[in-house]
Design an enzyme around this catalytic site. Structure first.
Site, short mmCIF file in Angstrom:
data_model
loop_
_atom_site.label_atom_id
_atom_site.label_comp_id
_atom_site.label_asym_id
_atom_site.label_seq_id
_atom_site.Cartn_x
_atom_site.Cartn_y
_atom_site.Cartn_z
N ARG A 57 0.82 -1.21 0.00
CA ARG A 57 0.00 0.00 0.00
C ARG A 57 0.86 1.27 0.00
NH1 ARG A 57 -4.06 0.05 -2.11
NH2 ARG A 57 -4.85 1.84 -0.95
N ILE A 58 1.81 1.34 0.94
CA ILE A 58 2.65 2.54 1.03
C ILE A 58 3.64 2.58 -0.12
CG2 ILE A 58 4.31 3.80 2.46
CD1 ILE A 58 1.41 3.83 3.49
N THR A 112 9.57 2.94 6.76
CA THR A 112 8.22 3.50 6.86
C THR A 112 7.43 2.81 7.97
OG1 THR A 112 7.31 1.98 5.21
CG2 THR A 112 8.21 4.06 4.40
N SER A 142 5.32 6.26 12.52
CA SER A 142 4.06 5.72 12.00
C SER A 142 3.19 6.84 11.46
CB SER A 142 3.31 4.98 13.11
OG SER A 142 2.81 5.91 14.06
N CYS A 143 2.11 6.45 10.77
CA CYS A 143 1.17 7.44 10.25
C CYS A 143 0.54 8.23 11.39
CB CYS A 143 0.11 6.77 9.39
SG CYS A 143 -0.84 5.48 10.23
N THR A 144 0.20 7.53 12.48
CA THR A 144 -0.44 8.20 13.61
C THR A 144 0.52 9.14 14.32
OG1 THR A 144 -1.98 6.36 13.91
CG2 THR A 144 -1.69 7.84 15.78
N HIS A 156 -9.01 4.25 13.74
CA HIS A 156 -8.12 3.95 12.61
C HIS A 156 -8.77 2.99 11.63
CE1 HIS A 156 -4.48 2.97 10.41
NE2 HIS A 156 -3.79 3.84 11.13
N THR A 164 -6.31 -2.29 8.35
CA THR A 164 -5.12 -2.42 7.51
C THR A 164 -4.91 -3.89 7.14
OG1 THR A 164 -3.65 -2.68 9.42
CG2 THR A 164 -4.01 -0.44 8.61
N GLY A 217 1.28 2.21 19.23
CA GLY A 217 2.59 2.61 19.73
C GLY A 217 2.87 4.09 19.55
#
Length: 477
Positions: free
Chosen positions: A136-137, A256, A286-288, A314, A317, A346
């Site tokens: 995905r990323i 990532t 992380s994205c968060t 969220h 995923t 995390g």
């Protein structure tokens, strides 16, 4: 009245249409990205350009029309510009607000002087990039890197490394890059050179290297040198594991996912300046973490944070199951599209790595929900100074417009905004002003974030920073 509105629309259509070749020429020939309030106009349609101008009304105290920015773009087209990012929306509003008695040409020329003539940046060639993993990323990073290829002297995606899944693996990889159920069609042309294991995207030749072991690859055999490798598999997270990528042809490794041990966790806009020339392994967290650290930093800077809790809602995923099945996690084995799944995050513990000056204890938890993309972080903060919702929103709005974190923090006042409205957002997070709650020293701030695309933009910014392709922005605040 109706005919007047239509006449205005047709005039703006014509101006936006005339802007497209000027924007494209500046980008292709000089690596100049034209923006309107931090939103790129490169490769945008006539309607997109008009809508981007219209959007300014939500964040400024006035609207913005193409009639104001078109003459600025004409002036820029005649200047000897070097690689840069130029916000013609902010230039237009700054000129209307206080031009100091200058003509528009004088005002624009002075504002971008550090990017012209002898002052401009000169690059001798591109920086090679390799993607290790193409999920995905990885595929979103590929789209962004191809989009940002410009004159060819910036970042150049040279290869992706994957495990071979089938005899028609290359065709399937190209198809997944071409079409995406969430982010739509690839903006351009993709074809496959099966004989050479190459995916060609908008003229960028991307070599597909099949390997199960990073230590088995000599990237110089493919003409790759001094490259930045982006590991988006998450298999290795510590220095020892990630160092396996430091093979011939690879100079630096970017992860990532949250890094472990002494690996620096970088949130662009907050702590990228802690990266040194000797850092050859870093993490983009992380994205968060990327979504919450910039707002936490600016709120702490202005009001102080005594303690807080971060709750993330969220999107599911790929590490979750479609249907109930065994999973090493306690709840993630339950069906992702059928359940809200309470799980751990995390991100709260990662704050300390990216923002060590925030001494307050921040706890965190997460709920995975049955949506495919765009998440929300809810910051419940005990501040050291009292404030009001109006005052806090005004401050965050100003931060989103005029601070060094304007590419990380966006701001919306839309009363009917929902998650799908933020698919494709390039910001790390978006403050939902209508949801802000303040009671004295207690503040609750709601943040939307595209946990796929917004995060990928943050990763690319880190890669640009360490490669020297992070070009200056004008006008300078």
């Amino acid at each position: 009245m109706t005919s007047d509105h239509f006449s205005i629309w047709k005039r703006r259509e014509a101006l936006a249409e005339a802007m497209i070749p000027m924007i494209g020429r500046l980008y292709r020939e000089r690596d100049v990205t034209i923006l309107v309030h931090s939103r790129s106009l490169v490769n945008k349609s006539v309607i997109s350009i008009i809508k981007t101008h219209r959007y300014v009304r939500q964040i400024e105290e006035r609207g913005l029309a193409v009639e104001e920015t078109f003459p600025i773009l004409e002036i820029l087209s005649g200047l000897d510009l070097g690689p840069s990012r130029i916000d013609i929306g902010k230039l237009a509003i700054a000129f209307a607000t206080d031009n100091g008695g200058k003509t528009l040409e004088q005002f624009v020329t002075d504002a971008v002087a550090p990017a012209t003539g002898e002052n401009k940046i000169v690059r001798e060639g591109p920086t090679d990039v390799v993607l290790y993993g193409f999920g995905r990323i990885g595929r979103l990073l590929a789209r962004l890197l191809v989009e940002k290829s410009g004159s060819g002297n910036g970042l150049r995606l040279r290869a992706v490394v994957v495990r071979k899944g089938s005899d028609d693996d290359l065709i399937k990889r190209a198809s997944l890059l071409r079409r995406d159920s969430i982010h739509g069609q690839f903006n351009g042309s993709i074809h496959v050179d099966a004989e050479n294991d190459v995916i060609c995207a908008n003229g960028n030749e991307i070599k597909v290297i099949y390997s199960n072991d990073p230590t088995s690859i000599d990237y110089t055999e493919y003409g790759i040198k001094d490259a930045i490798l982006v590991d988006n598999t998450g298999i290795w997270r510590d220095r020892e594991g990630l160092s396996k990528h430091l093979r011939p042809g690879i100079a630096k490794v970017v992860l990532t996912a949250p890094g472990k041990g002494d690996v620096k966790n970088i949130v662009h806009g907050v702590n990228q300046n802690t990266i040194t020339a000797d850092d050859n392994v870093i993490s983009c967290a992380s994205c968060t973490t990327n979504a919450i650290v910039p707002p936490l930093k600016v709120i702490n800077d202005e009001y102080g944070i005594a303690r807080g809790h971060v709750e993330t809602v969220h999107s599911f995923t790929n590490d979750q199951n479609l249907l109930d099945n065994f999973h090493k996690g306690n709840r993630r084995g339950r069906s992702a599209p059928l359940n809200m799944v309470l799980t751990e995050t995390g991100a709260a513990s990662a704050i300390a790595k990216a923002l060590p000056e925030l001494e307050a204890h921040i706890s965190g938890s997460s709920i995975r929900v049955p949506t495919p993309d765009v998440s929300m972080a809810i910051l419940n903060l005990d501040l050291e100074k009292e404030t009001t919702a109006e005052e806090l929103n005004t401050y965050l709005r100003q931060v989103s417009l005029h601070s060094p974190l304007k590419r990380q923090i966006d701001f919306t006042t839309s009363s009917d905004a929902v998650s799908t409205d933020f698919v494709g957002s390039r910001h790390a997070s978006i403050v939902d002003a209508n949801a802000t709650i303040v009671n004295g020293k207690n503040a609750i701030v709601y943040l939307w974030y595209d946990n796929e695309f917004g995060y990928s933009c943050q990763v690319v910014r880190v890669v640009q920073h360490i490669s020297g392709v992070e070009y200056p922005l004008f006008p300078q605040d």
